[in-house]
Design an enzyme around this catalytic site. Sequence first.
Site, mmCIF file in Angstrom:
data_model
loop_
_atom_site.group_PDB
_atom_site.id
_atom_site.type_symbol
_atom_site.label_atom_id
_atom_site.label_comp_id
_atom_site.label_asym_id
_atom_site.label_seq_id
_atom_site.Cartn_x
_atom_site.Cartn_y
_atom_site.Cartn_z
ATOM 1 N N ARG A 1 23.420 0.137 -9.812
ATOM 2 C CA ARG A 1 22.334 0.095 -10.809
ATOM 3 C C ARG A 1 21.584 -1.233 -10.719
ATOM 4 O O ARG A 1 20.391 -1.310 -10.959
ATOM 5 C CB ARG A 1 22.916 0.289 -12.218
ATOM 6 C CG ARG A 1 21.853 0.459 -13.302
ATOM 7 C CD ARG A 1 22.485 0.773 -14.652
ATOM 8 N NE ARG A 1 21.518 1.361 -15.570
ATOM 9 C CZ ARG A 1 20.808 0.666 -16.452
ATOM 10 N NH1 ARG A 1 20.973 -0.642 -16.544
ATOM 11 N NH2 ARG A 1 19.941 1.274 -17.244
ATOM 12 N N CYS B 1 22.689 -6.686 -22.669
ATOM 13 C CA CYS B 1 21.944 -7.011 -21.445
ATOM 14 C C CYS B 1 21.744 -8.502 -21.305
ATOM 15 O O CYS B 1 21.449 -9.186 -22.292
ATOM 16 C CB CYS B 1 20.549 -6.397 -21.497
ATOM 17 S SG CYS B 1 20.546 -4.631 -21.624
HETATM 18 P P1 XMP Z 1 21.733 -0.992 -26.633
HETATM 19 O O1 XMP Z 1 20.830 -2.048 -27.203
HETATM 20 O O2 XMP Z 1 21.608 0.296 -27.329
HETATM 21 O O3 XMP Z 1 21.230 -0.773 -25.136
HETATM 22 O O4 XMP Z 1 23.144 -1.480 -26.587
HETATM 23 C C1 XMP Z 1 21.771 0.192 -24.285
HETATM 24 C C2 XMP Z 1 21.008 0.197 -22.984
HETATM 25 O O5 XMP Z 1 21.161 -1.046 -22.275
HETATM 26 C C3 XMP Z 1 21.017 -0.831 -20.877
HETATM 27 N N1 XMP Z 1 22.149 -1.481 -20.218
HETATM 28 C C4 XMP Z 1 22.093 -2.681 -19.636
HETATM 29 N N2 XMP Z 1 21.059 -3.511 -19.407
HETATM 30 N N3 XMP Z 1 22.532 -5.059 -18.404
HETATM 31 C C5 XMP Z 1 21.277 -4.705 -18.759
HETATM 32 O O6 XMP Z 1 20.342 -5.479 -18.514
HETATM 33 C C6 XMP Z 1 23.624 -4.271 -18.593
HETATM 34 O O7 XMP Z 1 24.743 -4.623 -18.248
HETATM 35 C C7 XMP Z 1 23.384 -3.006 -19.232
HETATM 36 N N4 XMP Z 1 24.202 -1.969 -19.522
HETATM 37 C C8 XMP Z 1 23.407 -1.053 -20.146
HETATM 38 C C9 XMP Z 1 20.979 0.652 -20.647
HETATM 39 O O8 XMP Z 1 19.657 1.019 -20.389
HETATM 40 C C10 XMP Z 1 21.513 1.211 -21.954
HETATM 41 O O9 XMP Z 1 21.072 2.518 -22.207
#
Ligand code: XMP
Length: 506
Positions: A425, A327
């Site tokens: 999203r 993120c």
């Molecule tokens: P982890 O830390 O497990 O997090 O890799 C997965 C979660 O991150 C969110 N997610 C995003 N958040 N930009 C964001 O700000 C992104 O591009 C993105 N893609 C995923 C999502 O909630 C996921 O479950």
Amino acid sequence: MKKKNPFARLDRFFSIIEKTGLALTYGDVRLRTGYSETDPKDADISTHFSRNVPLKCPLVSAAMDTVTEAPMAIAMAMFGGLGIIHKALTAEEQASQVRRVKLHLNCLIEHPICVREDETIGEILARRQEKGHDFHSFPVLSTTGKIVGLLTRNDFDVCNSPKATAAQAMTPFEELVVAREETSVENAYEILRSNHKKILPLMNESRELTGMFVFSDLKRIMSGMLSQYNVDADGHLRVGAAIDVGPSELLRAEMLLQAGCDVIVVDKAHGDMRPVKDMLQDLKALKRKYPGRDVVAGNISEPESAVHLAKWGVDGIKIGQGPGSICTTRDVAGVGCPQVTAGFNCAKAVRGMGIPICLDGGITKSGDIPIALGIGASSVMMGLMLAGTDESPGEIKETKKGRVKVYRGMGSLPAMKESWAARARYRQGDTPKDKLVSEGVESVVPYKGAVIKILEKMAGGLRAGLGYVGASSILELQEKADLHWLSAAGQAESHPHDVSVTDETQ
Ligand code: XMP
């Protein structure tokens, strides 16, 4: 007499932190240990993802296009957790992924997929591929609907012409082992075992097909393996799926529910906004048609937002704005709250309402999980930990640094360019592709093999945590949880230090 607050310890800890104005995340804290009579292996780690969707293990896979499609969702549910199928698919594709999970484990297949005796093998194989069926056993019906034979993998293998009809390639009725419709699981298992058969069609007096048993599923049930699986009342694996907001997404939700989806997740980078409120209102009507199915919404990170979602009728809340490994929301938009403070505040805001909280993102080691659950969550959602496994979508790539798989944020430019759902999203559904502002990155992670190895480590760490705190269940963990806030030196001390680690598996 005033009722004792079971969460008094944590409330005290966070009231002190709040006075400092600080917000904390996993690396900042550790649970205090306590007198224990808990043997970690006996600890009860069952919980809920949402009101009607229980978990035997509080691990949930992220709705991301490099994490969860049917294979991951199947593995998660077979481990007792849950997979949320991502939405960067057409509604039909996503519903078909849901169906694959629901059909993976069929105790009794009530409506087996059948073929007609005059269909060709080529036509049947093309339809099998189109529908994404991962099985090869099809009862063959006559034009009057009577069972006339069975096509199995062996029949497909030995058939040398795609133009052959099912009637020519099948094992005919006279050579089949079949049973009456009222046959019990135990009898069906015994019939198949003693006859060395894999499929048992069930029929009524008129020789009409009424169901089918598959030996591998029966074997799992008879050997007690099913007790670990997260299955619904009909013995099918549980699964969730993500949607966005708006009229087309309402249609998507209906298709997903028709396919058997147990829980719909309204998946936005910001869940506390008018379009989510409207969507939740529209989903209420749909939910009445599918009793027992749930709607979860997110993501949020502030307690006021949790109260809003609760008022709008959700069955579960997902917390996490910017904690994810891929993120960049916090850097790009300057918003968000570190995950432990966000999780505690939101869980406290809806305490006693029976709405489970899922902490989504930021899990980098098993020790984060008891902390997440201790501060009030009922489950954790993970992307990074599960990416790069056999069950995550995408190819293994050979690189100079070894074998890797792509893991990317749904708000990364490549994901947003490919999919409307990814753009939506981040509220950029209508933005031209050359004007997109990314909120995530694309990365590669080492290839990790079968996901079960990771899940075993995660669950093992959680159990160990319960043992140290002296809690025999997640509820007891929450009642006993208290935290230490770590200094920089304390954080350094919490990891291996002053050694060269030789065991890279850690
Ligand atoms: P982890 O830390 O497990 O997090 O890799 C997965 C979660 O991150 C969110 N997610 C995003 N958040 N930009 C964001 O700000 C992104 O591009 C993105 N893609 C995923 C999502 O909630 C996921 O479950």
